[in-house]
Design an enzyme around this catalytic site. Structure first.
Site, PDB file in Angstrom:
ATOM      1  N   ARG A 171     -53.331  42.638 -12.415  1.00  0.00           N
ATOM      2  CA  ARG A 171     -52.959  43.202 -11.409  1.00  0.00           C
ATOM      3  C   ARG A 171     -54.755  44.303 -11.040  1.00  0.00           C
ATOM      4  O   ARG A 171     -54.982  43.871  -9.669  1.00  0.00           O
ATOM      5  CB  ARG A 171     -51.772  44.042 -11.043  1.00  0.00           C
ATOM      6  CG  ARG A 171     -51.343  45.510  -9.980  1.00  0.00           C
ATOM      7  CD  ARG A 171     -51.150  44.550  -9.078  1.00  0.00           C
ATOM      8  NE  ARG A 171     -50.812  45.194  -7.314  1.00  0.00           N
ATOM      9  CZ  ARG A 171     -50.903  44.952  -6.628  1.00  0.00           C
ATOM     10  NH1 ARG A 171     -50.986  43.656  -5.652  1.00  0.00           N
ATOM     11  NH2 ARG A 171     -50.030  45.189  -5.366  1.00  0.00           N
ATOM     12  N   HIS A 193     -59.608  42.155   2.050  1.00  0.00           N
ATOM     13  CA  HIS A 193     -58.487  41.236   2.258  1.00  0.00           C
ATOM     14  C   HIS A 193     -56.959  41.894   2.570  1.00  0.00           C
ATOM     15  O   HIS A 193     -55.938  41.203   3.029  1.00  0.00           O
ATOM     16  CB  HIS A 193     -58.075  40.462   1.074  1.00  0.00           C
ATOM     17  CG  HIS A 193     -57.386  38.988   1.648  1.00  0.00           C
ATOM     18  ND1 HIS A 193     -57.030  38.271   2.130  1.00  0.00           N
ATOM     19  CD2 HIS A 193     -56.387  39.334  -0.186  1.00  0.00           C
ATOM     20  CE1 HIS A 193     -56.112  37.721   1.728  1.00  0.00           C
ATOM     21  NE2 HIS A 193     -55.578  38.297   0.777  1.00  0.00           N
ATOM     22  N   ASP A 194     -56.596  43.142   2.247  1.00  0.00           N
ATOM     23  CA  ASP A 194     -55.635  44.439   2.516  1.00  0.00           C
ATOM     24  C   ASP A 194     -54.968  44.059   3.575  1.00  0.00           C
ATOM     25  O   ASP A 194     -53.954  44.697   3.972  1.00  0.00           O
ATOM     26  CB  ASP A 194     -55.115  45.317   1.585  1.00  0.00           C
ATOM     27  CG  ASP A 194     -54.603  44.735   0.440  1.00  0.00           C
ATOM     28  OD1 ASP A 194     -53.565  44.307   0.042  1.00  0.00           O
ATOM     29  OD2 ASP A 194     -54.252  45.327  -1.032  1.00  0.00           O
ATOM     30  N   SER A 249     -52.357  35.829   3.311  1.00  0.00           N
ATOM     31  CA  SER A 249     -52.953  35.796   2.141  1.00  0.00           C
ATOM     32  C   SER A 249     -52.357  33.831   1.943  1.00  0.00           C
ATOM     33  O   SER A 249     -52.828  33.224   2.291  1.00  0.00           O
ATOM     34  CB  SER A 249     -52.393  36.190   1.414  1.00  0.00           C
ATOM     35  OG  SER A 249     -53.157  36.097  -0.083  1.00  0.00           O
ATOM     36  N   ASP A 265     -63.259  40.836   4.681  1.00  0.00           N
ATOM     37  CA  ASP A 265     -62.360  40.083   3.622  1.00  0.00           C
ATOM     38  C   ASP A 265     -63.143  39.207   2.588  1.00  0.00           C
ATOM     39  O   ASP A 265     -63.857  38.250   3.372  1.00  0.00           O
ATOM     40  CB  ASP A 265     -60.961  38.973   4.328  1.00  0.00           C
ATOM     41  CG  ASP A 265     -60.095  38.674   3.260  1.00  0.00           C
ATOM     42  OD1 ASP A 265     -60.669  38.361   2.316  1.00  0.00           O
ATOM     43  OD2 ASP A 265     -59.383  38.018   4.308  1.00  0.00           O
TER      44      ASP A 265
END
Lengths: 371, 205
Positions: A217, A346-347, A147, A313
């Protein structure tokens, strides 16, 4: 020797930032694991993501949770701490000990707040370069990160090509898309809409912009996950109840989960840091110093590179990562590419993903053997 | 696809490539041909492979490999990036053999192509006598599970090259292990070679 260390850098000559301002005697907090060998050829630099920090493989002092990349970094792991000298600095602008908005400005003796200069990914890398110099490493064996960490890797490859033997940029991009910027702007606006933010002056107040940061967040967290993963994990399941409440409480599990993500995040992160770092990501374009030419930007790159993307992602999709691969291919750079199939979104680079483990281990091991 | 006479094929391919050439092996499998060429000819090699497990194997051997599809991903390479491109036993499994061939001779000065020859006498007679899709060492799949989309004979390949503006420079005879100057299309060529292995290049306008 994995405890947190803090070093003051640029004590003699100030670090000139892209914005024109400069930082003198700034602090970098970092962790190291393993030992630099006599040949000084075993250093691995790990670049953290937006909300990451230097606690890559050791317990976090605030959350008490294990390091964010403990799956990848440790003895016998792909980044083998028995073999490599691993360095992970907190970026400047961060909030875990490196100079950033919540630290004291040595010139005024006051907390920076929004007086902290706007920094860029390139500035973060220049700061990291000073740390690497300080540690006595002339050539880094491998620079890696996912990232925003991947952006730092690309910046290293572009600006200090001769210092990087190999690199693994993961789930990243050469610049931020309009969609990426939009999501970050949403996060920043939610922080700034919190009256407690008070134009960034909240450090001496009992009331901090926790709600704004928490919503930021939550929004970001959605972008880190895939639709399929959300569906399989939560579906439309209700939270500790059998029927709808006809209220605005957290009826659904996904709501409760996101609120939890938001609440716990504010314990370990500073709202102003969030503004500064997301801004740095939005400003990022590795080709900006070369009139937008990626080819020019990487023309001196000689590293061996492995690019990794994840199928689900949508924040830094495979297409963005393949764009990087294409540039490296065009330049005849030794590049490998693997797209890992997962619904982790994405994580995924932070999850226990065996195919990521295998690819990194294979690449790092064979590259080091052929050094 | 497993190569039956792997080492024999490898040797012939190595004989076609000058030392220190830059080479891309498209459909590079576990990277063993690239390893062989590195050892024999000190090549600067790259691989492309569609099967992720094989990509992982290549990575563990230190081979630079792109997880990719010959039909889609060759477009990402600039003209003449490589001295040689290699496509072994893959042409018949591509969606568009003509485009793949054209791309190979675009990204490299010369291309080495091998494929199972559907015109080989054993295949031809098997089809003629059994009236069933032939299964042999080189064509080891049943018709309903084969990854091969476009079977061709050596003569078909020669025609395709002509159509695509590709010159055939050499042809290998895998029986005798010899590299021949290409003599052109003829019945015996397609009849007796189980495998077609050609060195080709783009006809420059």
């Amino acid at each position: 020797m994995n405890e947190n260390k803090i070093v003051e850098l640029a004590t003699e000559q100030a670090l000139v930032l892209d914005c024109g301002k400069s930082l003198k005697s700034f602090k970098t907090a970092y962790t190291t694991y393993g030992k630099l060998n006599d040949a000084k050829d075993n250093a691995i630099l790990i670049c953290h993501a937006l909300t990451g920090d230097q606690y890559v493989a050791s317990n976090h002092p605030i959350t008490k949770k294990e390091g964010w990349w403990s799956y990848i970094v440790g003895p016998e792991k792909p980044i083998d701490t028995n073999k490599f000298f691993v360095v992970c600095p907190n970026v400047i602008g961060g909030c875990m000990g490196s100079t950033g908005p919540k630290e004291i400005n040595s010139e005024t003796g006051k907390v920076y707040g929004t007086d902290f200069p706007v920094i860029t990914i390139a500035d973060m890398v220049r700061a990291q370069k000073l740390l690497i110099d300080y540690l006595g490493v002339e050539k880094i064996f491998c620079v890696t990160g996912g990232s925003m960490g991947g952006m730092l890797v690309l910046e290293w490859l572009s600006k200090f090509p001769e210092m990087v033997h190999s690199a693994i940029p993961i789930a990243t991009a050469t610049n931020h898309s309009a969609q990426n910027i939009a999501l970050n702007e949403l996060a920043r606006q939610s922080i700034m809409a919190d009256p407690n933010w008070n134009s960034g002056n909240y450090y001496n107040s009992d009331n901090k912009p926790l709600k704004g940061l928490s919503v930021a967040r939550m929004a970001a967290h959605i972008s880190y996950l895939s639709k399929d993963a959300l569906h399989s994990k939560f579906g439309r399941n209700l939270q500790d109840k059998s029927s709808l409440d006809y209220s605005f409480d957290a009826d659904f599990q996904i709501e409760s989960y996101l609120r939890h993500q938001g609440f716990t995040f504010v314990d370990r992160f500073d709202a102003n840091s969030y503004l500064y770092i997301t801004r740095a990501m939005d400003y990022f374009d590795v080709s900006s110093s070369n009139d937008g030419s990626l080819i020019e930007s990487f023309k001196n790159t000689v590293s061996k590179i492995l690019c990794i993307s994840f199928t689900s992602d949508w924040l830094y999709p495979t297409s963005e990562n393949k764009k990087i691969v294409k540039v490296f291919n065009t330049l005849g750079i030794n590049v490998s590419f693997i797209e890992i199939e997962t619904d982790g979104g994405h994580d995924s680079f932070l999850l226990e993903e065996p195919k990521l483990f295998e690819a990194m281990q294979g690449f790092i091991k064979s590259t080091y053997e052929n050094l | 696809m497993s190569l039956i006479n792997e080492k024999k094929d490898f040797k012939i391919i190595a004989d076609l490539i000058p030392a220190k050439s830059s080479v891309i092996d498209v459909g590079c499998n576990d990277g063993s041909l690239l390893e062989f060429l590195k050892e024999e000819k000190d090549i600067n090699g790259r691989g492309m492979e569609i099967d992720q497990q094989k990509v992982q194997l290549c990575l563990s051997k230190g081979i630079s490999v792109i997880e990719g599809d010959a039909d889609l991903d060759l477009y990402d390479y600039p003209d003449n990036l490589f001295d040689y491109s290699i496509l072994t036993y893959t042409l018949q499994a591509t969606k568009s053999p003509k485009n793949v061939l054209s791309e190979l001779v675009r990204i490299s000065s010369k291309a080495i192509i091998s494929f199972p020859n559907f015109g080989h006498w054993r295949i031809a007679t098997s089809l003629l006598i059994n009236r069933k899709m032939p299964i042999s060492e080189k064509l080891s799949y049943s018709w309903h599970e084969t990854p091969n989309l476009h079977f061709c004979t050596i003569n078909d390949f020669i025609d395709l090259c002509e159509e695509a503006g590709i010159r055939i420079e050499k042809q290998a005879n895998l029986k005798t292990n010899r590299l021949n100057k290409f003599y052109g299309k003829n019945l015996l060529n397609s009849y007796f070679n189980e495998v077609g292995l050609f060195l080709v290049s783009k006809i420059k306008n």
